[in-house]
Design a protein around this motif. Structure first.
Motif, PDB file in Angstrom:
ATOM      1  N   THR A  98       0.805  -1.222   0.000  1.00 15.28           N
ATOM      2  CA  THR A  98       0.000   0.000   0.000  1.00 15.28           C
ATOM      3  C   THR A  98       0.837   1.270   0.000  1.00 15.28           C
ATOM      4  O   THR A  98       0.315   2.357  -0.250  1.00 15.28           O
ATOM      5  CB  THR A  98      -0.919   0.025   1.233  1.00 15.28           C
ATOM      6  N   PRO A 107      -1.939  -2.558  -5.281  1.00 10.17           N
ATOM      7  CA  PRO A 107      -3.374  -2.537  -4.978  1.00 10.17           C
ATOM      8  C   PRO A 107      -4.268  -2.784  -6.189  1.00 10.17           C
ATOM      9  O   PRO A 107      -5.348  -3.381  -6.060  1.00 10.17           O
ATOM     10  CB  PRO A 107      -3.587  -1.133  -4.403  1.00 10.17           C
ATOM     11  N   GLN A 159      -3.340   6.593   5.228  1.00 10.02           N
ATOM     12  CA  GLN A 159      -3.552   6.327   3.814  1.00 10.02           C
ATOM     13  C   GLN A 159      -3.333   4.855   3.490  1.00 10.02           C
ATOM     14  O   GLN A 159      -4.072   4.264   2.694  1.00 10.02           O
ATOM     15  CB  GLN A 159      -2.609   7.189   2.967  1.00 10.02           C
ATOM     16  N   THR A 196      -6.169   2.434   2.024  1.00 10.40           N
ATOM     17  CA  THR A 196      -5.958   1.725   0.766  1.00 10.40           C
ATOM     18  C   THR A 196      -6.291   0.252   0.912  1.00 10.40           C
ATOM     19  O   THR A 196      -6.943  -0.343   0.043  1.00 10.40           O
ATOM     20  CB  THR A 196      -4.502   1.887   0.287  1.00 10.40           C
TER      21      THR A 196
END
Length: 244
Positions: free
Chosen positions: A138, A149, A184, A188
């Motif tokens: 990620t 991803p 983040q 993700t």
């Protein structure tokens, strides 16, 4: 030099503190604490420390290296649920599965070749189906293992539909070492879960998220993690052999 007894006492105190923090984070997120698995990562630590936590009732332990887990596992009770969390090379699959009969999960499947090797070896050894997580990179770091991803659905689908001896159980990520992009990274992975579950037509609650380590496990739980991998906060700094 710290005596083993002092180290064991410190590990138990730290472990109790971690479990309290896990419970509090789960409650803040509106989740049940028992839905969060704490994997105590004992990399470089002696079996005596693992035994202390085992004697206190803990059963989930993790290792990063094949050689280390196959050396430790036979020295501990068979009801330990071992998790392999490090990068797994296909040529080490037979050694891992053959050496750890009570391996409960491989959290670091990041390509079809490794998935296929695990699937075949589980069958060859006559083991029960093995739970696996798909590792997702990620953070985008080249040094990190894990699938991009954008490819998480493809690999998850391969494991679930083409590897009958594996049980697709969810997704795992490591994240940035300095935790600068932790939110983040976690978001993700959560987004990947949504995409995977939609593609596989499976409920999201059946798809685990393994994210969060010593420095960010509380935030990970608050953001939906069902599995946290905690090493140094429980066992203290890792002790690597000094080069001669």
């Amino acid at each position: 030099m710290t005596s083993p007894l002092v180290a064991e006492g410190a590990a138990m105190t730290a472990f109790r503190s971690v479990m309290l923090r896990v419970h509090q984070a789960a409650e803040r997120s509106g989740s049940k604490p028992e839905r969060v698995r704490v994997v105590a990562v004992s990399k470089t630590k002696p079996v005596t420390l693992i035994q202390q936590l085992y004697d206190a009732g803990h059963r989930y332990f993790g290792e990063n290296y094949v050689q280390e887990i196959i050396e430790k596992a036979p020295q501990l009770p068979q009801d330990v649920e071992w998790h392999f969390i490090g990068h797994l090379q296909s040529n080490k699959v037979k050694t891992l599965l053959g050496g750890v009969p009570n391996l409960a999960m491989v959290q670091s499947v990041d390509n079809q070749k490794v998935a296929n090797h695990l699937d075949r070896m589980v069958s060859t050894l006559g083991r029960n189906p093995l739970k696996v997580l798909v590792q997702v990179n990620t953070s985008g770091e080249e040094s990190k293992s894990g699938i991009d991803p954008s490819n998480c659905v493809e690999l998850a689908k391969h494991v679930k539909l083409s590897c009958p001896n594996l049980v697709y159980s969810g997704l795992m990520t490591i994240g940035m070492p300095d935790y600068t992009s932790t939110p983040q990274n976690f978001q993700t992975l959560s987004n990947c879960r949504t995409e995977v579950c939609k593609a596989l037509e499976m409920p999201e609650e059946e798809c685990e998220l393994s994210m969060g380590m010593s420095g960010d496990f509380e935030l990970a739980i608050e953001m939906g993690s069902t599995n946290v991998r905690i090493g140094s906060t429980i066992f203290g700094p890792r002790e690597y052999a000094k080069k001669q």
